[in-house]
Design a protein around this motif. Structure first.
Motif, PDB file in Angstrom:
ATOM      1  N   THR A 348       0.842  -1.196   0.000  1.00  0.00           N
ATOM      2  CA  THR A 348       0.000   0.000   0.000  1.00  0.00           C
ATOM      3  C   THR A 348       0.872   1.238   0.000  1.00  0.00           C
ATOM      4  O   THR A 348       1.936   1.287   0.631  1.00  0.00           O
ATOM      5  CB  THR A 348      -0.917   0.015   1.234  1.00  0.00           C
ATOM      6  N   ARG A 349       0.374   2.249  -0.707  1.00  0.00           N
ATOM      7  CA  ARG A 349       1.042   3.545  -0.781  1.00  0.00           C
ATOM      8  C   ARG A 349      -0.040   4.604  -0.732  1.00  0.00           C
ATOM      9  O   ARG A 349      -0.730   4.863  -1.720  1.00  0.00           O
ATOM     10  CB  ARG A 349       1.848   3.654  -2.069  1.00  0.00           C
ATOM     11  N   ALA A 379       7.974  -5.023   1.345  1.00  0.00           N
ATOM     12  CA  ALA A 379       6.624  -4.687   0.870  1.00  0.00           C
ATOM     13  C   ALA A 379       6.480  -3.179   0.650  1.00  0.00           C
ATOM     14  O   ALA A 379       5.920  -2.730  -0.362  1.00  0.00           O
ATOM     15  CB  ALA A 379       5.580  -5.188   1.869  1.00  0.00           C
ATOM     16  N   GLU A 380       7.037  -2.387   1.587  1.00  0.00           N
ATOM     17  CA  GLU A 380       6.964  -0.931   1.424  1.00  0.00           C
ATOM     18  C   GLU A 380       7.759  -0.473   0.204  1.00  0.00           C
ATOM     19  O   GLU A 380       7.309   0.388  -0.559  1.00  0.00           O
ATOM     20  CB  GLU A 380       7.494  -0.248   2.689  1.00  0.00           C
ATOM     21  N   VAL A 384       6.410   1.400  -3.019  1.00  0.00           N
ATOM     22  CA  VAL A 384       6.969   2.682  -3.474  1.00  0.00           C
ATOM     23  C   VAL A 384       7.390   2.581  -4.934  1.00  0.00           C
ATOM     24  O   VAL A 384       7.172   3.504  -5.736  1.00  0.00           O
ATOM     25  CB  VAL A 384       8.164   3.081  -2.574  1.00  0.00           C
ATOM     26  N   SER A 385       8.005   1.445  -5.294  1.00  0.00           N
ATOM     27  CA  SER A 385       8.449   1.266  -6.683  1.00  0.00           C
ATOM     28  C   SER A 385       7.274   1.309  -7.645  1.00  0.00           C
ATOM     29  O   SER A 385       7.311   1.998  -8.671  1.00  0.00           O
ATOM     30  CB  SER A 385       9.197  -0.058  -6.811  1.00  0.00           C
ATOM     31  N   LEU A 386       6.218   0.579  -7.307  1.00  0.00           N
ATOM     32  CA  LEU A 386       5.036   0.566  -8.181  1.00  0.00           C
ATOM     33  C   LEU A 386       4.368   1.936  -8.210  1.00  0.00           C
ATOM     34  O   LEU A 386       3.884   2.385  -9.252  1.00  0.00           O
ATOM     35  CB  LEU A 386       4.058  -0.499  -7.700  1.00  0.00           C
ATOM     36  N   ARG A 389       6.387   4.185 -10.351  1.00  0.00           N
ATOM     37  CA  ARG A 389       6.185   3.852 -11.767  1.00  0.00           C
ATOM     38  C   ARG A 389       4.890   4.490 -12.270  1.00  0.00           C
ATOM     39  O   ARG A 389       4.828   5.035 -13.381  1.00  0.00           O
ATOM     40  CB  ARG A 389       6.143   2.335 -11.957  1.00  0.00           C
ATOM     41  N   ASP A 390       3.840   4.415 -11.428  1.00  0.00           N
ATOM     42  CA  ASP A 390       2.577   5.065 -11.827  1.00  0.00           C
ATOM     43  C   ASP A 390       2.762   6.563 -11.953  1.00  0.00           C
ATOM     44  O   ASP A 390       2.240   7.194 -12.894  1.00  0.00           O
ATOM     45  CB  ASP A 390       1.498   4.757 -10.793  1.00  0.00           C
ATOM     46  N   GLN A 391       3.506   7.146 -10.998  1.00  0.00           N
ATOM     47  CA  GLN A 391       3.721   8.591 -11.066  1.00  0.00           C
ATOM     48  C   GLN A 391       4.541   8.969 -12.298  1.00  0.00           C
ATOM     49  O   GLN A 391       4.266   9.985 -12.944  1.00  0.00           O
ATOM     50  CB  GLN A 391       4.432   9.066  -9.804  1.00  0.00           C
ATOM     51  N   GLN A 392       5.544   8.136 -12.625  1.00  0.00           N
ATOM     52  CA  GLN A 392       6.328   8.416 -13.828  1.00  0.00           C
ATOM     53  C   GLN A 392       5.469   8.318 -15.083  1.00  0.00           C
ATOM     54  O   GLN A 392       5.575   9.156 -15.984  1.00  0.00           O
ATOM     55  CB  GLN A 392       7.500   7.426 -13.917  1.00  0.00           C
TER      56      GLN A 392
END
Length: 620
Positions: A348-349, A379-380, A384-386, A389-392
């Motif tokens: 979760t983020r 997991a964190e 954060v990576s995913l 990636r969405d933000q990018q």
């Protein structure tokens, strides 16, 4: 004392040294005492021998004729008195008086009695009656024999004293040798050997070998020291073993921490490199399984707004449960942290859920604290990576939309207006052809069409050049220099100069792009319209406000016109738009010394953010 003698080696050695010293003192004292007695014996022998001589001297004096002066009697009286005094001297009497039952005492008494009772009166009588001298000589001879016996007894007594001294010295020497042998035996067996053993064990302990044991039997100091050393060795061995165990535990924990940090580093690195997709998480997931010692890990990845995973990664081959086959993931995604023998760690983020990390445990198995922390961290990091990636991707979409908006605006402000103008000219050409004398009016319209087409083609090339501008990573100075060099290559009649005085200012990529585009647009206008031979481009700080930067493009041409339509033609609207994006002020004016000056002033994002942070700190 005897108990102390058995418990103390020091006491034993001290007692032996005391005995040796006492024996030496006693031996020396006895020798001195007996030596004194021996000296008096020698004197007694000499004195006794003189009695024999004096006896003969009395007889010789008695046989001498009478002197006229009558001194013979006086001389005999003196000799007798001297004989009596010598015979009664203590040096002769003492050996005889030591034992009243001894032959020495009886012989002395006989000599003393014969002298006082017989010989001395006989000498007095022989002075007046010479005929008694022969009988006196017989008595004196018997006395001399007894004196010879006395001399022999005195000599025997002296030799006896010397023999006593020799015996005492020999016994003392023998006793001293025996005591020294006993002391050496005690030192060798009770001090040297135990000390050598203790020294060897101490060296072994110094080398880290705690297996050696000292002999701790007995009650003396070295036995106590050996017992203490054995106890210390055992304590050190236990402490060393505990320290080794702690070091092994610490090393294992450090290795686990190092592996965990390395794994998190690889995840962070994959975030920075922008991996192609969640499939690249598979080696990281396998590495995580090796570190924490759990062979069965599942990583389900889904979109931030979805509820069903689009990627299911596993660390081992297994038969999927029915809910996974049917993609009924609500139990794992939205369930509790532990479901039977499964642990779930949601990705979760914020409000977005990107999936879940599931660990299959052995029944009854409990994870350690570091394992739980590592799983939570992984997991964190994956979340954060995913999320990044969405933000990018979202940033790419916004950048693409923005670029398309810019292209559309550029086309509208330049090429679209030129095409509209050409469309008007074509409509004019059609109307002209419908007139009876339209053919005669065609040449001016055709010339304007040619001019419009040339202008449209030129603007199209300029737009293409503008859209191809990019930052190659070497910085703003290099990009501006390259752009001016390209413009310089298009004309030999104008010279471009660049004064770049902001090398130490940190510009953002957005600021660099806009500054480059404004410079390119203004320099291109100067190239086409200024009719001058020099263009000066400068980028520097404001002297009064160092936090603000000024960009100036000045030429020495004819100067800009006052027609608003021509201003739009020069791309002023495009430059105004870019200046507004940077929050700055753009000004285009005639320079008092001739030519046109385009100036743009703004505050870089770095200084604006720093000023904002200072204000926030002051408010707090």
């Amino acid at each position: 004392m005897f108990s102390r003698l058995s418990r103390s080696v020091v006491f034993k050695i001290g007692l032996l040294m005391f005995a040796i010293s006492l024996l030496a003192v006693v031996s020396m004292a006895s020798s001195v005492f007996i030596s004194d007695s021996a000296e008096s014996d020698a004197y007694a022998v000499n004195l006794s021998g003189s009695l024999r001589m004096q006896s003969y001297q009395i007889l010789n004096t008695l046989l001498l004729p009478e002197q006229e002066d009558g001194s013979k009697g006086d001389k005999l009286a003196n000799l007798m008195e001297s004989f009596t005094a010598k015979l009664q001297q203590p040096v002769i009497r003492r050996p005889a008086m030591e034992d009243v039952d001894s032959d020495h005492h009886m012989l002395y008494q006989q000599i003393l009695g014969d002298w006082q009772a017989h010989i001395q009166p006989a000498i007095v009588t022989a002075i007046d009656r010479p005929q008694t001298i022969p009988a006196l000589q017989t008595q004196v001879a018997a006395l001399v024999e007894k004196i010879d016996q006395l001399v022999n007894l005195h000599q025997y007594h002296a030799e006896k004293n010397v023999a006593s001294i020799r015996l005492i010295q020999g016994l003392a020497l023998l006793a001293t040798a025996l005591l020294i042998i006993v002391a050496m035996f005690i030192i060798n067996h009770q001090i040297k050997q135990p000390l050598a053993q203790l020294t060897q064990i101490a060296r072994q302990i110094g080398r880290g070998d705690f297996t050696g044991k000292a002999n701790d039997t007995g009650n003396d100091e070295l036995a106590l020291l050996g017992h203490t050393l054995n106890h210390m060795s055992d304590a050190l061995s236990r402490s060393h073993a505990q320290m080794e165990k702690k070091v092994r535990d610490k090393t294992l924990r450090l290795e686990q921490s190092n592996q965990s940090i390395e794994l998190l580093y690889h995840i962070s690195k994959s975030m920075q490199n922008g991996t192609d997709g969640p499939a690249e998480f598979e080696p990281l997931l396998k590495r995580l399984s090796e570190i924490i010692g759990l062979p069965d890990l599942d990583l389900c990845v889904m979109t931030g707004s979805g509820n069903t995973p689009y990627e299911h990664l596993m660390t081992c081959d297994k038969i999927l449960p029915a809910n996974c086959v049917a993609q009924e993931c609500s139990g794992c995604v939205e369930g509790t942290v532990r479901i039977e023998d499964k642990l779930r760690f949601p990705l979760t983020r914020g409000k977005d859920n990107y999936g879940v990390l599931v660990c299959q445990l052995i029944p009854g198995q409990q994870l350690e604290t570091w394992q739980m922390r590592l799983l939570n961290s992984v997991a964190e990091q994956l979340a954060v990576s995913l999320s990044l990636r969405d933000q990018q991707e979202q940033s790419h979409r916004l950048a693409l939309m923005h670029e398309r908006t810019v292209i559309a605006r550029e086309l509208h402000d330049s090429l679209a207006q030129a095409l509209s103008y050409l469309k008007i000219q074509v409509a004019r050409l059609e109307k002209t052809l419908q007139k009876p004398d339209g053919i005669e009016q065609l040449p001016p319209v055709i010339d304007e069409l040619k001019t419009g087409l040339s202008s449209a083609y030129r603007e199209l090339r300029e737009l293409l050049t503008t859209f191809r501008l990019k930052m190659d990573g070497r910085g703003l100075y290099s990009a501006m220099e390259q752009s001016l060099r390209q413009l310089q290559e298009r004309s030999d009649q104008i010279r471009f100069e660049l004064a770049f005085n902001v090398e130490n200012l940190p510009f953002s990529p957005n600021e660099e792009i806009h500054l480059l585009q404004i410079t390119r647009e203004a320099a291109q206008n100067a190239l086409h319209h200024s009719q001058g031979d020099k263009v000066q481009v400068s980028l520097e700080r404001e002297q009064e406000e160092p936090s603000r930067v000024r960009l100036t493009i000045r030429d020495n041409g004819v100067g800009i016109g006052e027609d608003p339509s021509k201003l739009n033609h020069y791309g002023l609207a495009i430059m105004q738009e870019r200046s507004r994006n940077l929050g700055g002020e753009l000004a285009i004016r005639r320079h008092p010394q001739g030519g046109t000056e385009v100036s743009f002033e703004f505050e870089p994002e770095y200084y604006a953010k720093r000023q904002k942070d200072h204000l926030a700190v002051e408010l707090h």
